[in-house]
Design an enzyme around this catalytic site. Structure first.
Site, short mmCIF file in Angstrom:
data_model
loop_
_atom_site.label_atom_id
_atom_site.label_comp_id
_atom_site.label_asym_id
_atom_site.label_seq_id
_atom_site.Cartn_x
_atom_site.Cartn_y
_atom_site.Cartn_z
N ASP A 1 0.96 -1.23 -0.05
CA ASP A 1 -0.01 0.15 -0.14
C ASP A 1 0.88 1.26 -0.04
OD1 ASP A 1 -2.04 1.69 0.10
OD2 ASP A 1 -3.20 0.65 1.58
C1 BGC Z 1 -4.99 2.97 0.22
C2 BGC Z 1 -5.43 2.15 -0.95
C3 BGC Z 1 -5.36 2.83 -2.08
C4 BGC Z 1 -3.70 3.33 -2.14
C5 BGC Z 1 -3.61 3.91 -3.51
C6 BGC Z 1 -3.80 3.86 0.10
O1 BGC Z 1 -3.52 4.92 0.75
O2 BGC Z 1 -5.11 2.16 1.56
O3 BGC Z 1 -6.72 1.56 -0.53
O4 BGC Z 1 -5.37 1.63 -3.05
O5 BGC Z 1 -3.90 4.48 -1.31
O6 BGC Z 1 -4.47 5.06 -3.77
#
Ligand code: BGC
Length: 758
Positions: A287
């Site tokens: 993530d």
């Molecule tokens: C979130 C994810 C997301 C990623 C990319 C993160 O902060 O937890 O769910 O896919 O950002 O935007």
């Protein structure tokens, strides 16, 4: 089938089945050959470059921004990008990647969560439709739009099971149930990926957030998770497994720690469980900045973080750039075996190969295709159906709803004319201006009707909260009129009307990521408006827009009708007009319990019995002094404009023997005046086990359309496979003994019948 045909079918099967296997093998062998040949030409830096996933373009979804992405692409130091779209933007960046020595195309990721340009209801809302085919169609539509817009990889589905509505991200998932969540997870993956990942209109799914992110302590985002392995395997892990079994090409590791080891550094999770036990062969990405955040978790400096994350099993580093910056030296100093980099690089290249990117890096994107796919009439129609099917009628005293178009109706509340909130959170490529407000739709559809409007209150009047939300586009502007004046105006309109309909709830920024709340009630200023409306003596309908279960005990005792419309997407205005005026019937059913109070959280229907089960007359029983144990609105609950009567359950036999099954049958009658869809739900209870078992567990449901006055027979067949669980030896099996089978319209209102397993 006659004998001759079945003989021929048998012969064909003998010929074809190995041939299919061979084709797959040759497909795999071809890919291996291709990737191996390519990797032979790659330098260490180029391999590490493939593991780098920076964010580029218009959106920021984390604390830092990636820098100099174009320059890095040109140097072959980027494997994929995210947060940009449109055919021209994708073409421009892909062209840069194709100027590199080895011309390896980029992956284009994006948070396509509930639609891409055409926005469907937030996932929690969509799950309330209990319509798996519909859910799959929304993912398919999103894939068609996103792929036409240059995206080949979506960071969805989010399959984190959750029992805590304080956590803002409940909006992004399918609620609290393991079995149902698993079905939704598979439907989404099938929708995104279609039958062939290499097709131009397919996108690779990314199952997130692996794992257990929905169980963060106290519902506070990014917090710690501590959980027994049995509970993980029994309750929380199956939806991820279901998505992987459905063929999901990638997985995103989660932010949270699990029993002391952050998921992003958790080798047990990402390698032993995911790959060795589950057989996952796709790609894992972290993530946003999760590797960098390992230092905050306190398990090492940034070099150790990069090392741990790679060895644990993360192939791509989202935004941290610690792979890029730290791995070369780790390899050169002999601290890291290059085989880990090779393995991760191979998985990234394989993902690209499976997507057909080496054959056509642009995957047929063009402005024409985008124009034909994006927000076309079929997609908008689907969005409207999805919004209608997602709405849940929570209360309807004395048939207050449907509204009569010839009545005098006072529409009040800051969300009546709102457009921005309709499409909800995680709708980055969605244009809220394309969502028509309820007010505009209702007036266009009923010209000359006696409808009036008053704002009644601000969405929020807590300036500290507004200041936190507005930088994230909440667009909350306090009215120049005082709270008292606003209420006065609304009361005046309500007094002159036959019924008042108040559109209230949350700002869309109050749910989603980093949007945990400790109080999940309606804001105090909104309640003041409702109290004043109630005082007029006119019937009051509360229409809610929000991203999580709310505590509505106060509202439930005072309002005449309550509708949960979530954030319904691009067509929610139209959908609301249809349901509120009764042109469509409500069929949504909750997939998360609505607590009476935050004090009951975590709350979920499939709880276990204690040694001192609830007994109102017994002091020493499991209960609260000040509140009932039950939720206000249970899992599976939702009303309709009609009523249903369930006949008695009959079983075809009383005992299931090994590998056998049992069929339960029930008649459901539509006893009201309106045609309707009913969601008939099946639960079971394993009464005695080597480990304790929940008092009920959903094991099936059927959605049936029943005409007014008609009866339909519904049957469910369950086998011993449906009775399996992780027993005392942690073996996934069923245990003979006494069971109960329950059928009803929701998890609380059930009839039961015993059966045995031998
Ligand atoms: C979130 C994810 C997301 C990623 C990319 C993160 O902060 O937890 O769910 O896919 O950002 O935007």
């Amino acid at each position: 089938m006659n004998k001759k045909l079945s003989y021929l079918a048998g012969i064909m099967a003998v010929i074809l089945i190995p041939a299919i296997g061979f084709a797959q093998n040759t497909g795999q062998a071809k890919m291996d050959q291709f990737v191996s040949a390519l990797m032979k030409k790659m330098t260490l830096e180029e391999k590490i470059g493939q593991l780098n996933l920076p964010s580029v373009g218009f959106d920021v979804t984390g604390p830092i921004l990636s820098k100099d992405v174009d320059a890095k692409i040109k140097k072959g130091l980027v494997g994929g990008v995210f947060n940009t779209y449109t055919p021209s933007a994708a073409r421009k960046l892909q062209a840069l990647a194709l100027t590199t020595r080895l011309k390896i195309p980029l992956l284009f990721g994006y948070d396509v969560i509930h639609g891409h340009r055409t926005i469907f209801p937030i996932p929690l809302g969509l799950s309330s439709s209990w319509d798996l085919a519909l859910i799959q169609s929304t993912a398919r539509a999103a894939a068609e739009e996103a792929s036409a817009d240059g995206i080949n990889w979506v960071f969805s589905p989010m399959v984190d099971l959750t029992r805590d509505p304080r956590w803002g991200r409940v909006a992004e998932g399918a609620g609290e149930d393991t079995w149902y969540g698993s079905k939704v997870a598979a439907a989404m993956v099938h929708g995104y990926q279609g039958n062939n990942l290499a097709a131009n209109n397919a996108v690779m799914a990314c199952v997130k957030h692996f794992a257990l992110y929905g169980a963060v302590e106290a519902g506070r985002d990014y917090n710690v998770v501590d959980m027994s392995e049995r509970k993980m395997r029994q309750d929380y892990l199956p939806p991820y497994k279901a998505a992987i079994d459905a063929g999901a090409g990638s997985v995103m590791s989660s932010f949270n720690e699990i029993n002391g080891v952050p998921a992003a550094a958790n080798q047990w999770l990402l390698t032993d469980l995911l790959r060795k036990q589950w057989g996952f062969t796709g790609m894992v990405a972290t993530d946003y900045t999760a590797i960098m955040e390992l230092t905050n978790h306190g398990i090492g400096d940034s070099t150790e973080a990069a090392h741990l994350a790679l060895v644990a099993g993360n192939d791509m580093d989202m935004v941290s750039e610690l792979y890029l910056n730290k791995l070369p030296k780790l390899v050169k100093t002999g601290k890291l075996n290059i085989s880990y980099i090779d393995q991760a690089c191979r998985r990234v290249l394989e993902a690209k190969y499976k997507l057909g990117l080496f054959a056509d890096p642009y995957r047929g994107i063009s402005e024409e295709r985008a124009q034909a796919e994006i927000m076309n009439p079929q997609k908008l129609e689907l969005a409207q159906r999805a919004a209608e099917e997602s709405m849940v009628l929570l209360k309807n005293k004395n048939g207050t709803l449907p509204l009569k178009s010839n009545a005098k109706i006072a529409f009040v509340g800051p969300l009546v004319k709102d457009q921005r909130n309709l499409i909800g959170n995680w709708s980055g490529a969605g244009d809220w201006k394309k969502a028509t407000s309820f007010w505009d739709v209702v007036n266009a559809q009923y010209p000359g009707a006696h409808f009036t409007y008053a704002k009644g209150c601000n969405l929020l009047d807590d300036t500290a909260l507004i200041n936190k939300l507005n930088p994230h586009d909440a667009q909350i502007v306090l009215d120049s009129k005082s709270a008292e004046e606003l209420i006065e105006e609304a009361v005046k309109e309500a007094k002159n009307a036959d019924v008042a309909v108040a559109f209230l709830g949350e700002s869309f920024t109050m749910s989603g990521e980093a949007a945990s709340r400790s109080d999940i009630g309606l804001p105090a200023n909104q309640k003041r408006l409702l109290a004043a409306l109630k005082k007029t003596g006119k019937p009051v309908v509360l229409v809610l827009m929000n991203g999580r279960p709310l505590t509505l005990s106060w509202e439930d005792t005072r309002m005449d009708a309550i509708v949960e419309s979530w954030f319904g997407g691009t067509r929610s205005g139209e959908a609301l007009v249809n349901t509120l005026f009764g042109r469509s019937n409500f069929s949504g059913r909750l997939t998360m319990s609505f607590p009476r109070s935050v004090g009951q959280i975590p709350i979920y229907y499939n709880e276990k019995s204690t040694g001192r089960p609830f007994d109102a007359n017994q002091k020493y029983s499991s209960k609260y002094l000040d509140i009932a144990n039950t939720p206000l609105y249970p899992f599976g609950y939702g009303l309709s404009y009609t009523t249903f009567k369930y006949g008695p359950i009959t079983l075809d036999k009383k005992t299931i023997r090994t590998k056998g099954n049992i069929t339960a049958t029930i008649n459901v009658t539509n006893t009201g005046q309106r045609d309707a869809i009913e969601t008939v739900q099946l639960y079971i209870r394993d009464i005695i086990g080597t480990v304790t078992r929940p008092m009920k567990e959903l094991k099936g449901f059927k959605q049936i359309a029943i005409k007014a006055g008609n009866t339909q027979t519904v049957s469910f067949t369950i086998s011993t496979d449906d009775l399996k669980f992780y027993n005392l030896q942690n073996k996934y099996t069923y245990e003979p003994g006494d069971f109960e089978l329950m059928i009803g319209p929701n998890s609380q209102d059930l009839q039961k019948i015993p059966f045995k397993v031998e």
